[in-house]
Design a protein around this motif. Structure first.
Motif, short mmCIF file in Angstrom:
data_model
loop_
_atom_site.label_atom_id
_atom_site.label_comp_id
_atom_site.label_asym_id
_atom_site.label_seq_id
_atom_site.Cartn_x
_atom_site.Cartn_y
_atom_site.Cartn_z
N UNK A 128 0.80 -1.22 0.00
CA UNK A 128 0.00 0.00 0.00
C UNK A 128 0.84 1.28 0.00
N UNK A 129 2.14 1.12 0.00
CA UNK A 129 2.98 2.30 0.09
C UNK A 129 2.99 3.09 -1.21
N UNK A 130 2.96 4.40 -1.08
CA UNK A 130 3.07 5.25 -2.26
C UNK A 130 4.53 5.42 -2.63
N UNK A 131 4.77 6.21 -3.70
CA UNK A 131 6.12 6.37 -4.20
C UNK A 131 7.03 6.99 -3.14
N UNK A 132 6.53 8.01 -2.50
CA UNK A 132 7.35 8.69 -1.50
C UNK A 132 7.67 7.76 -0.33
#
Lengths: 494, 1011
Positions: free
Chosen positions: B603-607
């Protein structure tokens, strides 16, 4: 085709059954059943030479007693100066001015196809070294070898050697055994099998190596010849032979008592078993082992040499001291009757893949002076006539440059198709240049000399016919030079 | 390969040519077969007018239409170009390179006493060849023979060698194969590879001209770059319309192939088949003898019959203890324990000896001893061989263990062979979910065919010729060890002495083609070097049903539980540390990082991903060690848990890989006779078959595809069935001979690998055949044969030589006494270890490593204080055998060893006298003796003799031993007193003195020789 196929020449073993009667055998080695044992007293090896003879009831003695050659020999001993790594012929022995013209140009597709593993190679590379004519013969030698240059009239240079292996392991083995695989006897093993030795207190076939220069064992192995013909490695420091001395923590008085007890046990064991020749032989072997300790130590004691001699071999300079020691030991061993001495150099130093100029200069600095000294020394002692010196590596190098990304200066990659070796002494005609490579020093094209030719020639100087020097292994008559015809390079002989 | 034996020659046409093209930027290669300047002269000789008459007069008698010696017909130029067994007879433009000229000019042809050619005739032939071998074509009435470039040449000598590694059966890059003419015409994604008559439109040529395959590819695909000459051939073939082979030629050759080795045969005659070893064994009756009372088994009758003819009889039976020691060392390679000697001496039952044999045959150490004999014949090693490298051969030991297990179980020899030859074809292993241990064993058994030296894992030696060498070694090993035939001789030409035509060699090789295909090669191990882009397929079989995972599951659970425990204990500390570290980061990222670390990975975004990758490692990884630094309590707990985890990991079963040989399924590449054995000189095509000389009164070799759901050819299974039929002329005889040889030092046939014409005839042919039929009758039981032999009067004889035996049978040809033997290499090492209580008798498993010391000595690497394993379990490196073993004739297997030497040299004395390890072993021996019998010297001497020599000392020996210990003690005392040691001096001196006695006894001939 396959070098280990000597089946073609295997004769009916029945010939051998009939060839030697039991009576002949005992007549040869002495009287009665203990004759075989007497043979051992000179350091022998008794076993079944082959199943055929075993079954026919003939045991043969394999020992190191001196034996006569097939015909009058020119050389009594061989010193093989093996130059591991592959010395570069176009920089040392085989000047190719045409390379200047093509410097930096890439090779043609045909040449590229002919060379194996060309991917890291660059264009043509002329030699950075100059050549000059020397001696009465006017032989051209590179500036890197000033000491050898003084001896050109003693050496025969072959510029047209070729081999079939382009990698070190198989190539080295090929040079020593005639085959690029494990398990076959070396030239030294064949020689001692044929001729034995005049000194029974020293091994007949000695291997000298400067650390870490000892090559893998197949290069001094007896293969399937009896183990008595295995090369014995003598070390420059410490005990010259492994296990020659007892562990230091056992006092000499104890060792002496142990030996006395062993002798009593062995004598009594033998007396209870009359007729078993092996038992007497084994006792003799224990005695020989004791004698060997003294002789081997003495033979290698270079401190007995004069300061002048030591200086000549380069003992006083760090760069030459190590190889000089090996060369001087080789002379001392040959002087005492050792038949075959193989001198190995620091591991693969001639393998000049990069920084050709400095690397080759280093190699020559290490070896040229000692090798020159060996030739001078043997000559002034009158030993050169009867000692064959053989100088060379497992292959040569390409006339192309090799420049790997991580290297700053170019070197040369392996070149098996044409390279140079030289021989001296032992009936060799000095001042001879034989054979030629093509205009760029890539391939031997004139009077080509194969490895079997080279071997046949060395055996010939020892008075041995390479076709007659056979050993029956697994029912086949094997020989050093293999199946295909080999030629004696008569043109370099005196 | 071909270069190796190329004859030295003066500057030849080829060399000139190379020079000519070296610097030139050339585009075509038309001149490569062109004619030299001389050829343009008007007087150039013409074949029909000038040369043929000479050949007719001198040569065609043997090399003509009717007789074609060496497979050579000289009636036409095309036939000379085609050549015979030794390759082309003619090379246009170069007499020096033409075999025809070489042989007539050196005078070896015409042969023997036939009149030789005159100088003028020889010179004419030289000029004819050098000027281009011109012909007016009148003799060429077989257009099929003269087609410039044939389909076969293109497919078999160019495309098969250079292209099918990527465009073949296993891999079809760009969606096409180049195996058949149809493949070429069909092509792949980009269209047909070949357009007949149109070289410019043929993609094949375009791609190759583009530098494909290039030199760079050879590291990856083991394919040499295509040469200009080959490109020219492809072009010519396409220009001429890419014709298929004429159908009548194909049909004729196919008929020839099918007929090979069947029916009437000019190469193998009925007379040839009459040779003793090619005839099935017949059971003779045991002969009548005068001294019936000396006959214990029928073996004795056969032996005695021959002895009586010379007025001899058996020697008296050996003493009881002598016979016991002989039997122990013979069957197990280890001496008996003192208690076993004592018990045996007390056993006065009439069949005590027979019971002893039974006990020894039931010992697990029997398989170790006799397994080594078989491993010698198979050429077993734990390394791959190959000069320079000789890398360890992983997983090979499973085959060694299979052999030991099989012998211990007395697996019938026919079954034993069947498994080793075709274990993979016995059942449908590929679809089996739960193979039994027997089934796994039969796959492991095929390792037999993988035992020969093989360095094709190396970049330098994995080309077609190298692979053919591996197959040739295997054929040599197989035919010599199982069949007693020197088949290897027929690789390059018909066997010179035995009726084995070259074609039979290649028919035999073809049996293995479905597993050992030089054009579809499986590497013996992962390719080394690291600069290849592609890892070619390897030959290991992984057995899913090996159930390693299942077996390992509880251990894995245990490990996981321990890890969980560790994690639990680390938890609070880690959190603390995390906070601490976080506090050191810039405030801006702290919260984001905390959030990111709590977000599940997917679920992690790019940042967040970036943050985690950038900072997490330093925050989390390697922290157990870090945590230990911070808390002493945690360190203690963690150390304990980590040690437990390591311990548990050791219990995991090793990787389940088998170094098997298996049928790869599908059609293999065709097998051809290779003229002169050269890899690319194809002769006739052959089908799998066995030597045609072995056909009398046995069922022929016939391949039947097994009915499995997965594809397997059945070629090896058919071989196994053929070899293990009860009346096979060689199988039983060769094995019986091997058993006999190891019991009596010499086989009934003294050349165990050569039952042919150049081998020796059996010393007792009737005995050999009786034994062989008895072997089959007893269900091929090897143990039954041991029992039969060892209970014979012949085996029970004394080894003492008496006067009559010495005179009438000096070399023990008649076996009028038992041969006195030196222990072999392994027996010496293993027995010393056993006697000194230093032998770890655990069976099976990966071998113990060896190390090469700085001085070149090879030793096993063994932690101090740890016992050694039997020699069979010490790594067998082909290049570096243990120095101790090598000194006593441990063989270097190239490719195998059928009979060991028994040498007697002074280095053996040095080894036993001075080697540190043997000195150390003697001290252990002394220690065990004192443990067993205490400090009374007389008892110690008794014990030393009992342990080392399996007998009590004779009175004078005992006296000598006691005196020696006293003497040694005095010497040792003097030495010890030089410095004051921590140990009690008297007892130390007594222990060392006893060790000196032990050392001397281990060096004595009483120990090393077996009566």
């Amino acid at each position: 085709m396959h070098s280990n196929c000597c089946q073609c020449r295997f004769k009916s073993s029945r010939v051998q059954q009939n060839g030697l009667s039991r009576r002949d055998f005992f007549a040869r080695v002495g009287d009665g059943v203990y004759g075989a044992a007497l043979a051992y007293m000179l350091g022998g090896d008794l076993l079944f030479p082959n199943p055929a003879m075993a079954a026919a009831g003939h045991r043969k003695v394999y020992d190191l007693k001196p034996r006569s050659s097939h015909f009058e020999p020119k050389a009594k001993a061989v010193i093989q100066l093996f130059m591991a790594g592959g010395p570069s012929q176009v920089d040392l022995f085989d000047p190719k001015p045409l390379l200047e013209k093509y410097a930096g140009k890439p090779p043609s597709r045909e040449l590229a196809n002919d060379i194996l593993f060309i991917s890291a190679s660059g264009g043509f590379m002329p030699s950075p070294f100059t050549f000059a004519k020397h001696g009465q013969s006017g032989m051209e030698i590179s500036e890197l070898m000033p000491y050898l240059a003084k001896h050109v009239d003693d050496i025969a240079l072959i510029r047209s050697m070729f081999t079939t292996s382009f990698t070190h392991g198989p190539g080295t083995s090929l040079m020593h055994t005639g085959a690029g695989l494990h398990g076959r006897p070396t030239m030294g093993a064949w020689t001692t099998y044929a001729l034995g030795s005049v000194n029974q207190n020293l091994p007949a076939y000695v291997v000298l190596a400067e650390p870490p220069g000892l090559p893998t064992t197949e290069n001094w192995s007896c293969g399937w010849l009896p183990p008595v013909y295995q090369g014995t490695r003598l070390r420059a420091e410490g005990a010259p032979i492994p296990n020659l001395k007892s562990p230091e923590d056992v006092p000499e008085t104890v060792l002496k008592s142990e030996r006395a007890l062993l002798r009593r046990l062995a004598d009594s064991h033998r007396d209870q078993r009359p007729g078993h020749a092996d038992l007497e032989a084994r006792i003799a072997n224990y005695e020989l082992a004791a004698r060997m300790q003294l002789s081997a130590t003495d033979a290698l004691d270079v401190s007995k040499e004069s300061e002048e001699t030591r200086e000549m071999y380069g003992f006083n300079e760090e760069v030459t001291a190590s190889y000089g020691r090996s060369c001087l030991m080789a002379r001392r061993l040959v002087e005492q009757g050792v038949r075959f001495v193989q001198v190995f150099i620091k591991h693969g130093i001639w393998d000049t893949h990069s920084a050709l100029e400095t690397a080759l200069r280093d190699c020559c600095n290490r070896t040229d002076k000692p090798v020159g000294a060996l030739l001078t020394d043997l000559k002034q002692r009158g030993l050169l006539d009867s000692t064959l010196i053989v100088w060379g590596g497992e292959f040569g190098r390409l006339p192309l440059s090799q420049l790997n990304p991580e290297d700053k200066e170019a070197g040369r990659d392996h070149g098996p198709t044409g390279f140079s070796v030289w021989l001296a002494g032992g009936g060799i005609r000095g001042g001879t240049v034989y054979g030629a490579t093509d205009d760029i020093g890539y391939k031997a094209v004139e009077n080509r000399v194969s490895v079997p030719d080279f071997h046949a020639t060395i055996l010939h100087q020892l008075g041995l016919d390479h076709e007659k020097l056979v050993y029956n292994h697994n029912g086949l008559d094997e020989r050093l030079t293999g199946v295909e015809p080999a030629r004696i390079v008569k043109e370099i002989l005196a | 390969m071909t270069q190796r034996n190329s004859r030295p020659s003066v500057l030849g046409f080829k060399e000139l040519l190379v020079l000519a093209v070296l610097f030139a930027s050339f585009s075509t290669f038309e001149h490569s077969h062109g004619q030299s300047a001389e050829a343009e002269g008007k007087d150039a000789p013409i074949f029909e007018r000038d040369v043929l008459p000479i050949l007719e007069q001198n040569c065609l008698k043997c090399h003509g239409e009717k007789v074609r010696k060496g497979d050579l017909d000289q009636r036409r130029v095309s036939l000379l170009l085609k050549g015979g067994e030794r390759g082309p007879a003619l090379v246009k433009g170069s007499a020096e390179d033409s075999l025809l000229f070489q042989l007539i000019s050196e005078g070896s042809m015409p042969p023997n006493k036939e009149p030789k050619l005159s100088e003028a005739e020889i010179d004419l032939i030289r000029r004819w060849i050098d000027s281009g071998a011109l012909a007016d074509g009148k003799t060429e009435d077989h257009p099929g023979d003269v087609a410039q470039v044939t389909e076969r040449e293109v497919l078999e000598t160019i495309l098969r060698v250079k292209c099918i590694v990527c465009h073949g059966k296993r891999i079809q890059e760009a969606g096409f194969s180049l195996r058949t003419r149809e493949d070429l015409l069909t092509g792949g994604e980009s269209g047909p590879a070949v357009v007949p008559g149109k070289p410019d439109e043929s993609l094949l040529l375009k791609r190759i001209d583009n530098g494909h395959p290039t030199n760079e590819l050879q590291n990856e695909y083991f394919v040499r770059a295509i040469t200009s000459e080959e490109i020219e051939k492809l072009r010519q073939w396409i220009v001429s319309g890419a014709p298929p082979m004429p159908s009548e030629v194909v049909a004729r050759e196919w008929d020839e192939t099918l007929a090979m080795g069947r029916g009437e045969d000019s190469l193998v005659s009925e007379e040839d088949r009459k040779f003793w070893s090619f005839q099935p064994p017949q059971r003779p009756p045991a002969p009548e003898v005068d001294h019936k009372e000396s006959v214990r088994t029928p073996i004795d009758a056969f032996l005695l019959k021959k002895m009586e003819a010379k007025g001899l009889k058996f020697s008296p039976e050996a003493e009881r203890v002598v016979l016991m020691r002989r039997a122990y060392l013979d069957l197990t390679g280890l001496p008996p324990e003192p208690r076993e000697v004592e018990a045996y001496l007390k056993d006065d039952s009439s069949d005590a000896y027979e019971q002893l044999i039974d006990r020894l045959l039931a010992s697990p150490h029997y398989g170790e001893r006799w397994g080594q004999h078989w491993l010698d014949a198979a050429g077993y090693a734990d390394s791959e061989g190959g000069v320079g490298g000789d890398h360890p051969r992983e997983h090979a030991y499973r085959y060694r263990d299979y052999v030991i297990r099989s012998l211990n179980a007395d697996k019938p020899y026919d079954q034993f062979l069947l498994e080793q030859m075709a274990g993979d074809e016995l059942f449908d292993y590929k679809v089996l979910e739960n193979p039994t241990s027997d089934q796994i064993d039969s796959l492991v058994a095929t390792g037999f065919l993988r035992m020969t030296p093989d360095s094709t894992y190396s970049h330098d030696v994995n080309f077609i010729p190298d692979r053919l060498n591996v197959v040739a070694d295997m054929v040599e090993m197989f035919s010599s060890s199982v069949m007693g035939m020197t088949m290897a001789c027929a690789r390059c030409h018909n066997h010179k002495f035995d009726p084995i035509p070259q074609r039979d060699y290649y028919r035999f090789s073809a049996i293995f083609r479905t597993a050992y295909d030089p054009y579809d090669w499986l590497l013996p191990k992962a390719l080394g070097g690291g600069f290849q882009k592609r890892q070619p397929p390897q030959r290991f079989l992984s057995i899913e049903g090996w159930k390693v995972e299942e077996k390992n599951a509880p251990v894995q659970e245990e490990i996981q539980a321990l890890e969980k425990d560790l994690e639990k204990k680390a938890g609070p500390l880690r959190e603390h540390l995390f906070e601490e570290k976080l506090a050191q980061l810039p405030e801006a990222v702290r919260e984001d990082l905390r959030k990111a670390s709590e977000t599940p990975e997917e679920n992690r975004g790019a940042l967040e991903k970036y943050l985690v990758e950038r900072f997490m490692p330093s925050l989390l990884h390697a922290e157990i060690e870090e945590l230990k630094e911070r808390s002493e309590d945690f360190r203690q707990e963690a150390d304990k848990l980590q040690a437990a985890i390591e311990e548990a990991k050791k219990k995991l079963e090793p990787e389940p890989k088998i170094r098997a040989l298996y049928d790869m399924g599908g059609e293999p590449t065709s097998t051809y006779v290779l003229k002169r054995g050269e890899p690319f000189k194809l002769g006739a095509m052959v089908l799998p078959g066995v030597p045609s000389v072995l056909s009398e009164r046995i069922t022929p070799y016939e391949v039947n595809k097994p009915p499995w759901t997965t594809d397997t050819s059945g070629r090896r299974l058919a071989l196994a069935r053929w070899l293990t039929q009860d009346n096979h002329p060689l199988t039983g005889r060769v094995m019986i001979n091997r058993i006999w040889q190891h019991h009596f030092q010499k086989g009934l046939v003294a050349t165990p690998g050569n039952f042919g014409h150049t081998g020796l005839r059996p010393s007792h042919p009737q005995l050999l055949d009786w034994m062989t039929t008895e072997f089959v009758r007893q269900g091929w039981s090897i143990k039954a044969m041991h029992k039969l032999i060892m209970t014979s009067a012949a085996y029970r004889q004394s080894s003492q030589i008496d006067q009559s035996s010495m005179e009438a049978d000096p070399d023990n040809e008649l076996l009028s006494r038992f041969p006195l033997r030196r222990m072999d290499a392994e027996t010496i090492r293993d027995s010393m270890l056993k006697v000194a209580g230093r032998l770890d008798s655990q069976l099976f498993g990966p071998p113990d490593d060896v190390v090469v010391k700085a001085d070149g000595e090879v030793e096993e690497s063994r932690p101090p204080g740890k016992s050694s394993r039997r020699s069979i379990y010490v790594q067998h490196r082909r290049s570096t055998p243990l120095t101790l073993l090598e000194a006593f004739d441990f063989p270097r297997v190239v490719p195998n060893c059928l009979m060991r030497r028994e040498s007697n040299v002074s280095t053996q004395a040095l080894q036993l006298m001075n080697d540190d390890r043997i000195r150390e072993t003697s001290r252990f021996f002394a220690g065990r003796v004192m443990d067993a019998v205490g400090s009374i010297v007389e008892n110690q001497v008794d014990r030393v003799y009992l342990a080392a020599l399996s007998r009590p000392p004779a009175p004078e020996e005992k006296k000598l031993g006691v005196e020696a210990i006293e003497d040694f003690t005095q010497h040792w005392l003097k030495e010890i007193e030089k410095e004051v040691p921590p140990e009690p001096m008297q007892s130390k001196a007594r222990w060392l003195a006893l060790a000196s006695l032990c050392h001397t006894v281990l060096n004595s001939p009483d120990f090393i020789y077996i009566d």
